[in-house]
Write a protein that holds these residues in place. Structure first.
Motif, PDB file in Angstrom:
ATOM      1  N   GLU A   6       0.856  -1.193   0.000  1.00  0.00           N
ATOM      2  CA  GLU A   6       0.000   0.000   0.000  1.00  0.00           C
ATOM      3  C   GLU A   6       0.886   1.235   0.000  1.00  0.00           C
ATOM      4  N   ASN A   7       0.963   1.898  -1.153  1.00  0.00           N
ATOM      5  CA  ASN A   7       1.798   3.084  -1.278  1.00  0.00           C
ATOM      6  C   ASN A   7       1.436   3.840  -2.563  1.00  0.00           C
ATOM      7  N   GLU A   8       2.132   4.958  -2.786  1.00  0.00           N
ATOM      8  CA  GLU A   8       1.812   5.795  -3.946  1.00  0.00           C
ATOM      9  C   GLU A   8       2.254   5.159  -5.256  1.00  0.00           C
ATOM     10  N   ARG A  11      -0.593   3.179  -6.424  1.00  0.00           N
ATOM     11  CA  ARG A  11      -1.603   4.068  -7.007  1.00  0.00           C
ATOM     12  C   ARG A  11      -1.233   4.401  -8.467  1.00  0.00           C
ATOM     13  N   GLU A  12       0.057   4.667  -8.683  1.00  0.00           N
ATOM     14  CA  GLU A  12       0.510   4.952 -10.050  1.00  0.00           C
ATOM     15  C   GLU A  12       0.340   3.732 -10.948  1.00  0.00           C
ATOM     16  N   GLY A  29      -4.274   2.805  -4.216  1.00  0.00           N
ATOM     17  CA  GLY A  29      -2.966   2.708  -3.580  1.00  0.00           C
ATOM     18  C   GLY A  29      -2.756   1.401  -2.851  1.00  0.00           C
ATOM     19  N   LYS A  75      -6.068  10.486  -8.527  1.00  0.00           N
ATOM     20  CA  LYS A  75      -7.147  10.649  -7.551  1.00  0.00           C
ATOM     21  C   LYS A  75      -8.359  11.243  -8.270  1.00  0.00           C
TER      22      LYS A  75
END
Length: 206
Positions: A6-8, A11-12, A29, A75
């Protein structure tokens, strides 16, 4: 990247997979089973070992086939992915409402200005489909039939309106409207309410 991360960067990853139509929801994410299946589909399509995890080769190939996600892609303003606009939505000022993707797109001359998640009526009180016009607006309104608040109402078909729903904001798709098009983002709807004028087109389609 793998299940449980779970991280950015995850998300990317999700935003880039979404560009390729391999991830059909807003990036979270969090790397769960849905992300794993999307990665596996990408790997299979591109002839890579199907592992459902992201190694260097998978990541580098994904980077080469996609562009850097924008802030809105990372987002997005809607949880649901916008549907391809109905042809009737491509001219003029239109509230373009898709039952299939459960979204509302405010469009001007074929371009999406803003978008929203929406909820519709149940089988007993269905939201009517077709082409309509905004007949009248009410910033504050209470249903005369169901006695529930309907802020930022934009009426388009015999009592059916686009409006904010506190129930939708609280319960999501666990509930339904009585035929209206419910919006759960009050602040964004307030801004839309100020832009929409009586006479603007409303298209409700599958």
């Amino acid at each position: 990247m793998k299940d449980g991360d779970e991280n950015e960067q995850v998300r990317e990853l999700q935003a880039r997979l979404r560009q390729l139509d391999l991830f059909d929801r807003a990036p979270t994410g969090f790397y769960g089973s849905i992300t794993g299946k999307s990665v596996a589909a990408f790997q299979e399509r591109r002839g890579l070992p199907v592992t459902s995890t992201v190694d260097a080769a998978t990541w580098e190939l994904l980077l080469s086939l996609t562009k850097e996600p924008t802030a809105d892609e990372l987002k997005p303003s809607t949880t649901n992915k916008l549907d391809t606009p109905d042809p009737r939505c491509m001219t003029g000022r239109v509230l373009c409402i898709s039952k299939e993707s459960r979204t509302l797109a405010w469009m001007i001359d074929g371009k999406v200005v803003s978008s929203f998640d929406v909820r519709f009526g149940s089988e007993n009180t269905p939201t009517r489909e077709g082409e309509f016009k905004v007949e009248w607006k009410a910033r504050e309104w209470t249903s005369t039939i169901y006695h529930t608040p309907m802020p930022y109402s934009m009426f388009f078909s015999r009592g059916q309106a686009v409006h904010y729903s506190a129930d939708f904001a609280a319960r999501g798709y666990a509930g339904a409207s009585h035929g209206c098009v419910n919006v759960r983002d009050r602040a964004k709807l307030a801004a839309l309410f100020d832009q929409v004028k009586p006479g603007d087109k409303v298209v409700v389609h599958w």
